[in-house]
Design a protein around this motif. Structure first.
Motif, mmCIF file in Angstrom:
data_model
loop_
_atom_site.group_PDB
_atom_site.id
_atom_site.type_symbol
_atom_site.label_atom_id
_atom_site.label_comp_id
_atom_site.label_asym_id
_atom_site.label_seq_id
_atom_site.Cartn_x
_atom_site.Cartn_y
_atom_site.Cartn_z
ATOM 1 N N HIS A 93 -4.320 -0.718 3.322
ATOM 2 C CA HIS A 93 -5.644 -0.516 2.560
ATOM 3 C C HIS A 93 -6.704 -0.889 3.498
ATOM 4 C CE1 HIS A 93 -4.896 0.967 -1.676
ATOM 5 N NE2 HIS A 93 -3.813 0.193 -1.627
ATOM 6 N N ALA A 94 -6.961 0.208 4.294
ATOM 7 C CA ALA A 94 -8.218 -0.201 5.421
ATOM 8 C C ALA A 94 -9.624 0.090 4.993
ATOM 9 C CB ALA A 94 -7.701 0.419 6.637
ATOM 10 N N CYS A 95 -9.508 0.853 3.730
ATOM 11 C CA CYS A 95 -10.730 1.573 3.294
ATOM 12 C C CYS A 95 -11.099 1.024 1.937
ATOM 13 C CB CYS A 95 -10.592 3.060 2.951
ATOM 14 S SG CYS A 95 -12.362 3.910 3.108
ATOM 15 N N GLY A 96 -10.511 -0.303 1.489
ATOM 16 C CA GLY A 96 -10.971 -1.111 0.422
ATOM 17 C C GLY A 96 -10.603 -0.447 -0.986
ATOM 18 N N HIS A 97 -9.651 0.778 -1.177
ATOM 19 C CA HIS A 97 -9.437 1.239 -2.319
ATOM 20 C C HIS A 97 -8.397 0.332 -3.123
ATOM 21 C CE1 HIS A 97 -9.333 5.568 -0.664
ATOM 22 N NE2 HIS A 97 -10.479 4.947 -0.358
ATOM 23 N N ASP A 98 -8.013 -0.753 -2.503
ATOM 24 C CA ASP A 98 -7.327 -1.734 -3.447
ATOM 25 C C ASP A 98 -8.428 -2.511 -4.101
ATOM 26 O OD1 ASP A 98 -8.128 -2.476 -1.102
ATOM 27 O OD2 ASP A 98 -7.216 -4.426 -0.758
ATOM 28 N N LEU A 99 -9.531 -2.872 -3.692
ATOM 29 C CA LEU A 99 -10.747 -3.286 -4.356
ATOM 30 C C LEU A 99 -11.142 -2.423 -5.501
ATOM 31 C CD1 LEU A 99 -10.888 -4.967 -1.545
ATOM 32 C CD2 LEU A 99 -13.102 -5.634 -2.289
ATOM 33 N N PRO A 101 0.997 -1.164 -0.135
ATOM 34 C CA PRO A 101 0.021 0.051 0.081
ATOM 35 C C PRO A 101 1.051 1.412 -0.067
ATOM 36 C CG PRO A 101 0.101 -0.831 1.978
ATOM 37 C CD PRO A 101 0.911 -1.608 1.279
ATOM 38 N N GLU A 102 0.247 2.192 -0.480
ATOM 39 C CA GLU A 102 1.052 3.722 -0.591
ATOM 40 C C GLU A 102 -0.316 4.685 -0.110
ATOM 41 O OE1 GLU A 102 4.053 3.421 -4.198
ATOM 42 O OE2 GLU A 102 2.174 2.730 -4.612
ATOM 43 N N ILE A 103 0.546 5.675 0.413
ATOM 44 C CA ILE A 103 -0.466 6.922 0.950
ATOM 45 C C ILE A 103 -0.275 8.224 0.139
ATOM 46 C CG2 ILE A 103 -1.024 5.649 3.095
ATOM 47 C CD1 ILE A 103 1.203 7.755 4.419
ATOM 48 N N GLY A 104 -1.259 8.945 0.059
ATOM 49 C CA GLY A 104 -1.191 10.365 -0.425
ATOM 50 C C GLY A 104 -1.305 10.350 -1.872
ATOM 51 N N MET A 145 -7.110 5.122 -5.242
ATOM 52 C CA MET A 145 -6.028 4.033 -5.035
ATOM 53 C C MET A 145 -5.200 4.204 -3.869
ATOM 54 S SD MET A 145 -4.137 4.258 -9.005
ATOM 55 C CE MET A 145 -3.298 5.704 -8.788
ATOM 56 N N ASP A 146 -5.342 5.009 -3.142
ATOM 57 C CA ASP A 146 -4.525 5.233 -1.971
ATOM 58 C C ASP A 146 -4.882 4.579 -0.886
ATOM 59 O OD1 ASP A 146 -6.625 7.045 -1.927
ATOM 60 O OD2 ASP A 146 -5.715 8.270 -0.376
ATOM 61 N N ALA A 147 -4.058 4.149 0.198
ATOM 62 C CA ALA A 147 -4.323 3.579 1.602
ATOM 63 C C ALA A 147 -4.221 4.552 2.585
ATOM 64 C CB ALA A 147 -3.043 2.539 1.529
ATOM 65 N N LEU A 148 -4.174 4.070 4.017
ATOM 66 C CA LEU A 148 -4.181 4.797 5.168
ATOM 67 C C LEU A 148 -3.033 4.673 5.892
ATOM 68 C CD1 LEU A 148 -7.866 4.210 5.825
ATOM 69 C CD2 LEU A 148 -6.738 6.681 5.698
ATOM 70 N N PRO A 149 -2.657 5.718 6.927
ATOM 71 C CA PRO A 149 -1.704 5.342 7.869
ATOM 72 C C PRO A 149 -1.969 4.496 9.076
ATOM 73 C CG PRO A 149 -2.257 7.661 7.896
ATOM 74 C CD PRO A 149 -3.163 6.909 6.775
ATOM 75 N N VAL A 150 -2.279 3.291 8.936
ATOM 76 C CA VAL A 150 -2.864 2.382 9.689
ATOM 77 C C VAL A 150 -2.103 1.114 9.725
ATOM 78 C CG1 VAL A 150 -4.946 1.017 10.366
ATOM 79 C CG2 VAL A 150 -5.404 3.146 9.455
ATOM 80 N N GLN A 151 -1.739 0.744 10.840
ATOM 81 C CA GLN A 151 -0.925 -0.636 10.964
ATOM 82 C C GLN A 151 -1.918 -1.717 11.193
ATOM 83 O OE1 GLN A 151 2.447 -1.205 11.303
ATOM 84 N NE2 GLN A 151 1.750 -3.205 11.080
#
Length: 406
Positions: free
Chosen positions: A107-113, A33-36, A85-91
């Motif tokens: 990817h805690a919000c499902g953007h990968d899907l 995952p990547e953020i921003g 496409m972006d992920a979150l700063p979550v462990q």
């Protein structure tokens, strides 16, 4: 105009065939995952997945976006399909075999899907290029989680990528809870809230904790302002045009026996109409400045407008609901009784183009949607078995909307 039942049946069958490949893409993105706004690895995966489809592909200048245009076999307008496409700063603590390999990012919000589903829609529509009366713009967007990537893409020409303005836009967001897996939900009008931030610093005069009378203590005033904002919501706003004010960050002082010079807080403010949003800005600033003045303090207060209301066009929302019912079955669509207080930068697209933004349940069948960890949770689990449904629905929306324009 909903696509013909034979077309929908063909879409479902084709989507089922590519489901394993979409799941593999989703899991590869989930692991890295990547953020921003800068997502080079994710962008590379998208570009690789679109190779060979005959699309006109371009990338962003200020962000690592991907815009792809599919030209149909017959002339017609352009429609837009979006996936962020972006992920979150979550462990991540999900325990999945394909869990994030990047510490502190998930990817805690499902953007990968969303990415995999949009790739699936592109594949399904590319196979049906000759049936399309117009063009489809595929929007692979970084920076939804607070960076406003959608607005940057619009500023870089997204809505004119096909050579003409798009006439409609559609997006789907998965949920790890709330909805059973495979169930679609949406509504006309407000679907998600506007999200703004109130930044406040109370400035006083520091001193010894044993002699507060010799100082100007900002902390009690700050605490009073926090509670006053809650009273303001219940007394200054109509309960049927709701406002949510949540103070999520407070900072003041260094040790228990020192009165600090200043103390600060930040609040998120959610509204569902432009009228309430404008009044929320006026009223929150008035309250905090008034409390500060009553305590003999100065207040630096700033209201930052972020994402507007995600508002579905009535015609496009009804069309999307009808398409979901026809594609998946009447029992797989549930009208949303009220909007969600979360926010989305797809709202910028909705402001510019008649749009519909719906939700797709991705809760696993062995979990209860009412208790399953929800989006943004480190334990959130999204069942990629719904990828075929999401890809087919996006493709059906494009096919149906272009057919409607003929």
């Amino acid at each position: 105009m909903v696509a013909a039942s034979s077309d929908l049946s063909s879409l479902r069958e084709s989507a089922a065939l590519i489901q394993p490949e979409l799941a593999a893409l989703r899991r590869a993105i989930h692991e890295e995952p990547e953020i921003g706004l800068d997502l080079p690895s994710t962008q590379a995966k998208v570009l690789a997945a679109l190779e060979g489809l005959g699309l006109e592909v371009s990338v962003g200048e200020k962000l690592s976006s991907v815009t792809a245009v599919l030209r149909g076999g017959r002339p017609g307008p352009a429609v837009l399909l979006r996936g962020d496409m972006d992920a979150l700063p979550v462990q991540e603590t999900s325990g999945l075999p394909f869990a994030s390999r990047v510490p502190g990012v998930m990817h805690a919000c499902g953007h990968d899907l969303h990415v995999a589903g949009l790739v699936g829609a592109a594949r399904l529509l590319a196979e049906r290029r000759e049936e399309l009366a117009g063009s489809v713009v595929f929007m692979f967007q970084p920076g939804e989680e607070g960076c406003g990537g959608a607005k940057i893409m619009i500023d870089e020409g997204l809505l004119e990528a096909a050579g003409e303005d798009v006439v409609a836009a559609y997006g789907i967001h998965v949920t790890s809870g709330l909805l059973p897996g495979g169930v679609v939900s949406g509504r006309p009008g407000a679907a998600m809230a506007a999200a703004d931030t109130l930044h406040v610093t109370f400035r006083g005069r520091g001193g010894h904790g044993s002699a507060p009378h010799a100082a100007l203590d900002p902390i009690p005033a700050l605490c009073e302002a926090v509670t006053a904002l809650q009273t303001m919501v219940t007394r200054r706003f109509d309960a049927f045009d709701p406002v949510v004010v949540t103070v999520g960050h407070i900072h003041g002082g260094t040790i228990n026996n020192v009165i600090p010079d200043d103390a600060s807080f930040e609040a998120t403010i959610r509204t569902f109409s432009e009228e309430a949003r404008t009044r929320a800005e006026e009223e929150t600033l008035r309250v905090v400045r008034g409390v500060a003045a009553a305590h003999g303090l100065d207040a630096d207060a700033r209201y930052e407008r972020l994402y507007p209301v995600t508002r579905n066009d009535e015609t496009e929302a009804e069309f999307a609901a009808a398409t979901a019912r026809a594609l998946l079955g009447a029992d797989r669509f549930r009208p949303m009784p009220q909007p969600l207080a979360g926010a989305e930068d797809f709202s910028y697209v909705c402001e510019a183009v008649p749009s519909a933004y719906f939700f797709l349940g991705a809760c696993a069948p062995d979990r209860d949607p009412s208790t399953a960890p929800y989006n943004h949770s480190p334990e959130a689990f999204f069942d990629d078995a719904v990828l075929a449904d999401g890809a087919a629905l996006l493709a059906a929306l494009a096919l149906g909307r272009l057919a409607r324009a003929e």
